[in-house]
Design an enzyme around this catalytic site. Sequence first.
Site, PDB file in Angstrom:
ATOM      1  N   HIS A 117       0.847  -1.197   0.000  1.00  0.00           N
ATOM      2  CA  HIS A 117       0.000   0.000   0.000  1.00  0.00           C
ATOM      3  C   HIS A 117       0.871   1.232   0.000  1.00  0.00           C
ATOM      4  O   HIS A 117       1.830   1.321   0.761  1.00  0.00           O
ATOM      5  CB  HIS A 117      -0.878  -0.031   1.260  1.00  0.00           C
ATOM      6  N   ASP A 118       0.527   2.197  -0.851  1.00  0.00           N
ATOM      7  CA  ASP A 118       1.265   3.458  -0.852  1.00  0.00           C
ATOM      8  C   ASP A 118       0.460   4.518  -0.118  1.00  0.00           C
ATOM      9  O   ASP A 118      -0.740   4.685  -0.352  1.00  0.00           O
ATOM     10  CB  ASP A 118       1.560   3.901  -2.292  1.00  0.00           C
ATOM     11  N   CYS A 144      -8.169   4.557  -1.193  1.00  0.00           N
ATOM     12  CA  CYS A 144      -7.008   4.112  -0.421  1.00  0.00           C
ATOM     13  C   CYS A 144      -7.370   3.479   0.926  1.00  0.00           C
ATOM     14  O   CYS A 144      -6.995   2.337   1.192  1.00  0.00           O
ATOM     15  CB  CYS A 144      -6.026   5.257  -0.262  1.00  0.00           C
ATOM     16  N   GLU A 163       3.548   9.593  -0.497  1.00  0.00           N
ATOM     17  CA  GLU A 163       2.336  10.417  -0.550  1.00  0.00           C
ATOM     18  C   GLU A 163       2.040  10.930  -1.956  1.00  0.00           C
ATOM     19  O   GLU A 163       2.930  11.454  -2.621  1.00  0.00           O
ATOM     20  CB  GLU A 163       2.494  11.596   0.407  1.00  0.00           C
ATOM     21  N   ARG A 173       1.314   9.501  -4.895  1.00  0.00           N
ATOM     22  CA  ARG A 173       2.135   8.880  -5.940  1.00  0.00           C
ATOM     23  C   ARG A 173       3.565   9.394  -5.940  1.00  0.00           C
ATOM     24  O   ARG A 173       4.165   9.628  -6.989  1.00  0.00           O
ATOM     25  CB  ARG A 173       1.540   9.130  -7.320  1.00  0.00           C
ATOM     26  N   ASP A 216       2.786   9.301 -12.556  1.00  0.00           N
ATOM     27  CA  ASP A 216       3.035   8.597 -11.306  1.00  0.00           C
ATOM     28  C   ASP A 216       4.548   8.609 -11.074  1.00  0.00           C
ATOM     29  O   ASP A 216       5.315   8.423 -12.015  1.00  0.00           O
ATOM     30  CB  ASP A 216       2.528   7.148 -11.471  1.00  0.00           C
ATOM     31  N   ARG A 225       5.836   6.763  -8.325  1.00  0.00           N
ATOM     32  CA  ARG A 225       6.088   5.807  -7.249  1.00  0.00           C
ATOM     33  C   ARG A 225       7.158   4.789  -7.593  1.00  0.00           C
ATOM     34  O   ARG A 225       7.842   4.288  -6.726  1.00  0.00           O
ATOM     35  CB  ARG A 225       4.782   5.093  -6.866  1.00  0.00           C
TER      36      ARG A 225
END
Lengths: 422, 422
Positions: free
Chosen positions: A243-244, A259, A294, A296, A334, A336
Amino acid sequence: MPPEPGAPRHIRLTSHAGGTGALPIRWGAATPAERGPVVGTTMQRGHRNVIGTHSGSYSVYRALAVAAGALARDHRADLTNTSPTDEIGPYPQWGDPERIVSLDPWGATVASAFASEIAAGYDIRPTIAVTKAHVILPEVIEAVQKGRLKPDGQLLTEGGAALVTKAAIEPVWWLPGVARRFGCSEADLRRVLFEETGGMYPELVTRSDLGVFLPPIGGQTLYIFGDARDLADPAVELTARVHDECNGSDVFGSDICTCRPYLTHAIEECIRGAQPASAGGRGGVGLISYSRKEGRALGEVTKFLVYNARKRQVGGDTADQYFARTECVAGVQDMRFQELMPDVLHWLGIRRIHRLVSMSNMKYDAITQSGIEVGERVNIPPELIPADAQVEMMAKMAAGYFTPGVVPDEQGLKQTRGRGLE
Amino acid sequence: MPPEPGAPRHIRLTSHAGGTGALPIRWGAATPAERGPVVGTTMQRGHRNVIGTHSGSYSVYRALAVAAGALARDHRADLTNTSPTDEIGPYPQWGDPERIVSLDPWGATVASAFASEIAAGYDIRPTIAVTKAHVILPEVIEAVQKGRLKPDGQLLTEGGAALVTKAAIEPVWWLPGVARRFGCSEADLRRVLFEETGGMYPELVTRSDLGVFLPPIGGQTLYIFGDARDLADPAVELTARVHDECNGSDVFGSDICTCRPYLTHAIEECIRGAQPASAGGRGGVGLISYSRKEGRALGEVTKFLVYNARKRQVGGDTADQYFARTECVAGVQDMRFQELMPDVLHWLGIRRIHRLVSMSNMKYDAITQSGIEVGERVNIPPELIPADAQVEMMAKMAAGYFTPGVVPDEQGLKQTRGRGLE
């Protein structure tokens, strides 16, 4: 800040090779003795064998503590009683220099693994801490009340508290390996890390002999449901979510994304996955890996700017324009970059995830390409998707997210519209 | 990463004064024209007038995006439709260089405030973003179900969603002002910031002409219940909490502290405070200020190490040893340093907080010493304190936390004991 007695007044702007006393790091060596400790101390400059220092960006607060006269610069952590509550590893993956490149597998056990170096005066700090906790979530209590979860007195109490082992992990980057993950040369990686941060750590370009970097970014937190050793046993069913972070939903429950609902659904799945069959469980083990990325990894300011651009664009907040608005502001959809994410799974010895509670193709691809098998993929139950989050969900499904249902077409994306600002 | 055409191959390790084209910053000037923009671009080095760059520590991810070939180095944010949803300020406080030293009051409105500079080719980015959201918390839904909150259709929907204005704020430090807050010289502050971070940003010590620093640390997020303009009107009752991040409780509900219960209690108080009298409200305005200072700004690894030391010490986890265990590991009890926290309140124009939902004497002292009046202090209701969190609560009350009840004595602290690890 009163200068401390004997403090050197000469400032060296960049460090240079040839300092005496620095211990070598042989990344990926199979034993701590061969690997050597990560030494990021700010006290004995000659002992440092990395770029950067400990605690990620909280080193800035440590500086404030010194500036305010509250912290002695030569404070050395007393590690009495701090050792991990659960033994994790060592696993064969720890001895593969390409399998783990963004954390120190020996980071939790420095007090024992490098006891002789510490005794010899090296300031060696843990980059991982492992403890136990009772976590109480309203969504889990609701699952108990509605009969979806049944307390077993071991993993889940009558009051709805889940008993977990948790670990906090600070990033430790081995730059040659990180560069290979991103398909660029180490020299190019060092250069852009220096330049795109506005000149953080000149050692990135001047000290090619230092291969390890402690970047001032957030790390990961693991929540383990069941026995941590079972994670490494492919015969034990593993339910896992990577999980981000999304503060606006994870903490405050904003309805523009999925989320928190997906996270709490995954926690419920992890609890059930780890519980004994007598409590309706699957007799396996569960894992949540929570990464501090936070918005992405664009940060929250960019995220909120994008929200406004989405809600105000001509035609409203539609799924077909979802990624375009992020690209306009941030230049990418994105940031991430899941390439480093599987490292923590290898640290835990994981070889198979039986049930991956994620629809992200980027996470799935990163995990499987790193050599971990994935069985079932578990989507978020449709009833948990807030109305305004349909825009994100449809856009992501069209872009490759896993779904057991119909992938939306162009028309469907145009018709999926979120709320306006007013 | 393929080098871009025409990219310079010469690396300058520290920047030097005398660059052409950098605009001056006159911190605390009353208008944006006099103050000048904060320019942290990584593209035109000559335009930079600060140390560091935007997005806090996420600049490291931006570097990865460039390294991976996903982001063009010369991408400039398209700010179309991103402007704040709510007008905040300008307030007289913005023109006082000592009142706000850790954020840019003009950071939300750069697109309009510095339109001519942007048109002239300066890459000026927002450091604040303001948007609107619907937030849905299980604890608020429960409050509706139990009749403690009554939906009004405006601030609180029948489904339990609260309508908020929210703002994300990145830190922008004016170093002379920050130094004064901590009672040290600017030269000493610059030196320890450089040295205690292991050598981050040599410009801290080489470029005394650059007074502004964008530190790579987390910022703050504001959640405003009601009309944001009312925050600046002391005649409108303001309910406010300043909350420091605690991922383990805020997201996962760990029962070792009171962070999430106190936060959700404060949100309930803010909603009720902002609702009209017809819905049982107080007709005022509410504010949550959420600061990214995980684990008292010590980071989560240190936090978990301390948990283990507390739980394993001889005699168990007792309140009388609560602070001692943190000091052993970290060298200090706390690194949050509330000295900079009130800046955001002054940015909002706040002069009086009628109901402060916090028991912290450190927060109270920082707020009142910055010139903001505080009326009532609202403690966490005793029934919301998890059993294992009594250790922390008693230790803090003995150390000066506000309590309407009895302050525990030495005997009480020794007798307040938390759960063991097993």
